[in-house]
Design a protein around this motif. Structure first.
Motif, short mmCIF file in Angstrom:
data_model
loop_
_atom_site.label_atom_id
_atom_site.label_comp_id
_atom_site.label_asym_id
_atom_site.label_seq_id
_atom_site.Cartn_x
_atom_site.Cartn_y
_atom_site.Cartn_z
N MET A 152 0.82 -1.22 0.00
CA MET A 152 0.00 0.00 0.00
C MET A 152 0.85 1.27 0.00
SD MET A 152 -3.30 -0.35 -0.30
CE MET A 152 -4.15 0.96 0.60
N PRO A 153 1.92 1.33 0.82
CA PRO A 153 2.72 2.57 0.81
C PRO A 153 3.55 2.75 -0.46
CG PRO A 153 3.09 1.28 2.81
CD PRO A 153 2.37 0.40 1.86
N LEU A 154 3.64 1.72 -1.29
CA LEU A 154 4.30 1.91 -2.58
C LEU A 154 3.33 2.56 -3.56
CD1 LEU A 154 6.05 -1.57 -3.00
CD2 LEU A 154 6.74 0.39 -1.61
N GLN A 155 2.06 2.23 -3.38
CA GLN A 155 1.04 2.78 -4.27
C GLN A 155 0.61 4.18 -3.82
OE1 GLN A 155 -1.70 0.35 -6.39
NE2 GLN A 155 -1.27 2.22 -7.50
N PHE A 156 0.58 4.39 -2.51
CA PHE A 156 0.01 5.64 -1.99
C PHE A 156 1.01 6.43 -1.15
CE2 PHE A 156 -3.68 2.81 -2.58
CZ PHE A 156 -4.44 3.59 -3.43
N SER A 157 0.87 7.75 -1.21
CA SER A 157 1.68 8.65 -0.39
C SER A 157 1.13 8.68 1.04
CB SER A 157 1.64 10.05 -0.97
OG SER A 157 0.34 10.60 -0.81
N ASP A 158 1.92 9.25 1.96
CA ASP A 158 1.43 9.41 3.33
C ASP A 158 0.16 10.26 3.36
OD1 ASP A 158 3.48 7.87 4.23
OD2 ASP A 158 4.53 9.47 5.32
N ALA A 159 0.10 11.27 2.50
CA ALA A 159 -1.10 12.13 2.47
C ALA A 159 -2.33 11.31 2.10
CB ALA A 159 -0.90 13.27 1.47
N GLU A 160 -2.16 10.42 1.14
CA GLU A 160 -3.30 9.59 0.72
C GLU A 160 -3.69 8.58 1.81
OE1 GLU A 160 -1.91 10.30 -3.87
OE2 GLU A 160 -1.35 8.45 -2.85
N ILE A 161 -2.67 7.92 2.38
CA ILE A 161 -2.94 6.97 3.46
C ILE A 161 -3.64 7.68 4.64
CG2 ILE A 161 -1.87 5.38 5.14
CD1 ILE A 161 -1.09 4.13 2.64
N SER A 162 -3.21 8.91 4.90
CA SER A 162 -3.85 9.68 5.99
C SER A 162 -5.33 9.91 5.71
CB SER A 162 -3.18 11.05 6.15
OG SER A 162 -1.83 10.89 6.47
N GLN A 163 -5.67 10.16 4.46
CA GLN A 163 -7.08 10.36 4.12
C GLN A 163 -7.87 9.07 4.33
OE1 GLN A 163 -7.45 13.42 4.27
NE2 GLN A 163 -7.80 14.31 2.26
N PHE A 164 -7.26 7.94 3.98
CA PHE A 164 -7.93 6.66 4.23
C PHE A 164 -8.20 6.50 5.73
CE2 PHE A 164 -5.57 4.76 0.32
CZ PHE A 164 -6.60 5.13 -0.52
N HIS A 165 -7.19 6.81 6.55
CA HIS A 165 -7.39 6.69 8.00
C HIS A 165 -8.47 7.64 8.49
CE1 HIS A 165 -4.43 3.74 9.13
NE2 HIS A 165 -3.50 4.35 8.42
N ALA A 166 -8.52 8.84 7.90
CA ALA A 166 -9.53 9.82 8.33
C ALA A 166 -10.93 9.28 8.05
CB ALA A 166 -9.31 11.15 7.61
N VAL A 167 -11.09 8.64 6.90
CA VAL A 167 -12.40 8.08 6.55
C VAL A 167 -12.75 6.91 7.48
CG1 VAL A 167 -13.62 6.75 4.77
CG2 VAL A 167 -12.41 8.85 4.16
N LYS A 168 -11.76 6.07 7.76
CA LYS A 168 -11.98 4.96 8.69
C LYS A 168 -12.40 5.50 10.07
CE LYS A 168 -11.30 0.80 10.65
NZ LYS A 168 -12.44 -0.15 10.69
N GLN A 169 -11.69 6.50 10.52
CA GLN A 169 -11.97 7.13 11.81
C GLN A 169 -13.38 7.74 11.83
OE1 GLN A 169 -10.17 7.49 14.62
NE2 GLN A 169 -11.40 9.07 15.61
N ALA A 170 -13.79 8.27 10.68
CA ALA A 170 -15.12 8.92 10.60
C ALA A 170 -16.23 7.88 10.75
CB ALA A 170 -15.27 9.65 9.27
N LEU A 171 -16.09 6.73 10.09
CA LEU A 171 -17.19 5.77 10.07
C LEU A 171 -17.02 4.67 11.12
CD1 LEU A 171 -17.97 5.44 6.25
CD2 LEU A 171 -18.86 7.04 7.93
N ASP A 172 -15.83 4.55 11.67
CA ASP A 172 -15.58 3.56 12.72
C ASP A 172 -14.61 4.15 13.73
OD1 ASP A 172 -15.16 1.34 14.31
OD2 ASP A 172 -13.98 0.23 12.82
N PRO A 173 -15.08 5.11 14.53
CA PRO A 173 -14.17 5.87 15.40
C PRO A 173 -13.48 4.99 16.45
CG PRO A 173 -16.42 6.78 15.45
CD PRO A 173 -16.47 5.54 14.63
#
Lengths: 486, 486
Positions: free
Chosen positions: A430-451
């Motif tokens: 995953m970190p080869l495909q995505f930047s830290d900024a992108e991975i952070s957005q994924f985490h933000a969405v996870k946090q939003a729907l499953d805090p």
């Protein structure tokens, strides 16, 4: 370890919700659930349950939320990326008993089904109306629509008909805190944010799907398949590009290499030419005139692309025989070695020859045989790496080699998954495909729907603190094992 | 009011990023931007800017983030739900200068373009390769691909080819804090959560799109259109169902009623039969044999469904003439009254007759004429309500009537938007479509990707505290104005 008291509370709560026979607790009851379709990863869950309806699912999720017990949702367990690997301190929520077809609406060409309904059961149920559900993963006889949603499953026909996300209209979802959500709608568009598309492919990390409304398609009047043999894989790859460039969108367009051809032939007797370097299996569907017209064009293109032989299925029996070989390619290849590892990546069609040649190089370097079975039309690769897990260290070699194939997919502008998902298997890529900024957005969405991070924690999205390490690892592996022309 | 000091700081910062000519500050410079395609809503932004590239967009967003200035992103301003209505204390970010086609890849059938590129300009640029970009909103000559993404735009061909979300592969996005994100990929599937689909239709509230990779399709060899007249709308609606039930998926399938027919005929001389209660305009595309085969079937179905007349366009000129009437239906109807209000909702095809009859009842009750223009194949309604904004109170009546039409769409299992989005226009209908639990999830996602609520605040998703009020209001309106058979 989960504190015994948590397990006791969970068990007591579950017994209020479910008949005891649907709560699995003992070692032998749990063993069949310790892995999904990628058995190199195994783990025993704290407990497993088999609810029988959506209300039970909701009550179970509420209970887990109160006790802060992780939940891994599992369909038929056919997934290939360990997305349904149990959590040692969590509940395994097995959805197979939610297997009712709730409604069929032939006028609007939709069916509403429970999440545990098998993929093929949908097409069987709507067949009397001349309809079918398009996505058809190889496991379609067993896999569930809920699992298809978790992994955004594809199949041999997704070039023409799209993936799960393109064929689902509405989802009924239970959120981590037990709220019921209806996402999507009967039409193409719906208001608000597109949470329905967000849920599809989210590997059970954002909510638990209990009910699904799928889009159905009319069964095509005519279906015809052609089998073309080539003396080189490059030629076969070029033929694929030529067909697509001619404006044809086949219902299916599969490529197999010699090893896969011979394995399938031994196993299924599909009538494949054993001496070919590659075969293409191409299917057209539509009205009779349409198919006839397009098949003429396809035949001309295959010939001009250098096909050494070309066979159009004479009848339905022969067409099904052609497909029988392809659909059994994985178990067929599985007989060539004690174990095999099925990779899944997508590349731009133009990069086919380059990536295949790289895989051959890796195969020689690692001394591991590879059989190639591709959804060639949409650039979705499935290299099958043969190995023996009983030889110490060999699984690690396979994983390393697989990682390099995925890194190559990224390097040519592709992605690390075509239809199997990330699960636990590809989390390091995953970190080869995505930047830290992108991975952070994924985490933000996870946090939003499953805090509270209870839904399938640890899958799909790597922790940010591991990303740098995974990137460094990939670089080290690549530089420690230089290839002749890498 | 924004404190003058914030405006001064913003202006000073912008002058570091952009040439002065692209910073709009004066009343007369800002006036053309005070509304989008729904001019009943107007507001003057604090400032407007026209950046020329993605780096400038990024710098502007970073500046706004530091100063906590709201940003409304605007494409060509053709949106019909006030999604691009400026914020009085915010910056209007006008994307029209990002109008470069960056790459065309005929092998993989993709084009990568900047967000301000016009929809039609994409198809024009790729025409030499025999390709086109499928979604074709009526405004396609003017509207931008970025705006299409914001509203998940459709068009007359989306029945066969899908909406924007089905035709976009990858997005380059600037997040609210100025991070650059690459979402989606070259293939059908991509790893991680599907943020790309989430962004499409999110009305500029989750990020600012600067670059788009779209999927292209081969131009069909043959395109043929048929115009069928009916003496009742119900018959026309039934003909639509019959065609779909026969397994045909037309490239376009439009329905117009008498008022729309006559208006279009007066305006565009399309050759429509003025005495029909409804016409269907149906288009087929594909290979020559395919189209011929399907047209025979369509003709038979239209006849057996009671069409009073039926005309297949003899040549390309006549086909384009048929479409000229439909594509100009909105301005044509616009000549019948000082103002018109274009509604947008989607219903299951089976509910067509019921909803049309309800709209007629409302038309009589409110004393407001309605012209109906539908994407009939996918159940997407566009009732155009005629009125005169200069008559005090009439706009309020229209909005009330429009709200009731949308409530009816929800009641029959449809949605409040087909392709125009929610924007500000339909925000009061959102709580009729969605529960508090669902609205809460929308807010959670907004909070995740825009924690400071700077991107197009106040649009699309109503505040939870207003939801109950909006629901109560809808009930009051409906009960105060009982219909004969409601």
């Amino acid at each position: 370890m989960a504190e015994p008291v948590v397990k006791q509370k969970l068990l007591a709560g579950l017994q209020q919700i479910l008949p005891r026979e649907f709560i699995l607790n003992s070692e032998e009851q749990l063993r069949p659930f310790e892995c999904d379709g990628l058995p190199v990863y195994r783990q025993t869950p704290l407990l497993a349950v088999l609810p029988g309806n959506a209300d039970e699912v909701k009550a179970i999720i509420k209970l887990c939320y109160e006790l802060r017990v992780p939940i891994v949702t599992r369909g038929a367990g056919t997934g290939l990326s360990a997305g349904a690997l149990p959590h040692t301190e969590g509940l395994l929520l097995v959805m197979t008993r939610l297997n009712r077809i709730l409604a069929i609406d032939p006028d609007n060409r939709t069916a509403t089904v429970q999440a545990g309904v098998r993929n093929l059961a949908i097409s069987e149920a709507v067949a009397p109306f001349g309809l079918f559900y398009a996505p058809d993963p190889s496991s379609q006889i067993a896999c569930s629509i809920g699992g298809n949603i978790a992994e955004n499953a594809g199949g041999v026909h997704c070039l023409k008909y799209g993936l799960t996300v393109h064929n689902v209209l509405q989802l009924k979802v239970i959120s981590v805190n037990g709220a019921e959500l209806l996402l999507g709608g009967s039409g193409l568009d719906s208001a608000g944010f597109n949470l329905q598309a967000l849920l599809i492919g989210s590997e059970g990390m954002l909510g638990v799907v209990t009910e699904v409304t799928v889009r159905l398609l009319p069964r095509p009047q005519t279906v015809r398949a052609v089998l073309a043999a080539f003396t080189s894989i490059d030629q076969a790859g070029q033929a694929v590009s030529n067909i697509i460039a001619a404006g044809i969108i086949p219902a299916g367009l599969e490529l197999m290499d010699t090893l896969a051809i011979c394995a399938a032939e031994d196993y299924a007797g599909a009538g494949y030419p054993r001496d070919a370097a590659a075969i293409l299996l191409l299917e057209l569907d539509g009205g009779e005139a349409t198919v006839t017209e397009q098949m003429d064009l396809v035949r001309a293109i295959l010939n001009s692309s250098g096909a050494s032989s070309l066979r159009i299925a004479r009848d339905e029996t022969e067409r099904l025989r052609f497909w029988h070989g392809r659909k059994n390619a994985f178990p067929a290849v599985g007989r060539l070695a004690p174990d095999y590892y099925c990779m899944d990546g997508t590349i731009p069609r133009g990069a086919l020859a380059e990536v295949l040649s790289y895989i051959s190089q890796l195969s020689r370097e690692y001394g591991l045989r590879v059989a190639n079975v591709f959804h060639a039309g949409d650039g979705n690769l499935h290299p099958l790496i043969l190995f023996d897990a009983n030889i110490p260290g060999q699984l690690q070699l396979v994983e390393e080699m697989g990682g390099r194939i995925l890194a190559k997919c990224i390097a040519v502008g592709g992605t690390i998954t075509g239809e199997h998902g990330v699960g636990l298997e590809k989390i390091r890529q995953m970190p080869l495909q995505f930047s830290d900024a992108e991975i952070s957005q994924f985490h933000a969405v996870k946090q939003a729907l499953d805090p509270v991070d209870l839904l399938n924690p640890g899958k799909n999205i790597p922790l940010l603190k591991h990303c740098q390490e995974y990137r460094a690892l990939a670089t080290t592996v690549a530089s420690n094992r230089p290839l002749p022309h890498d």
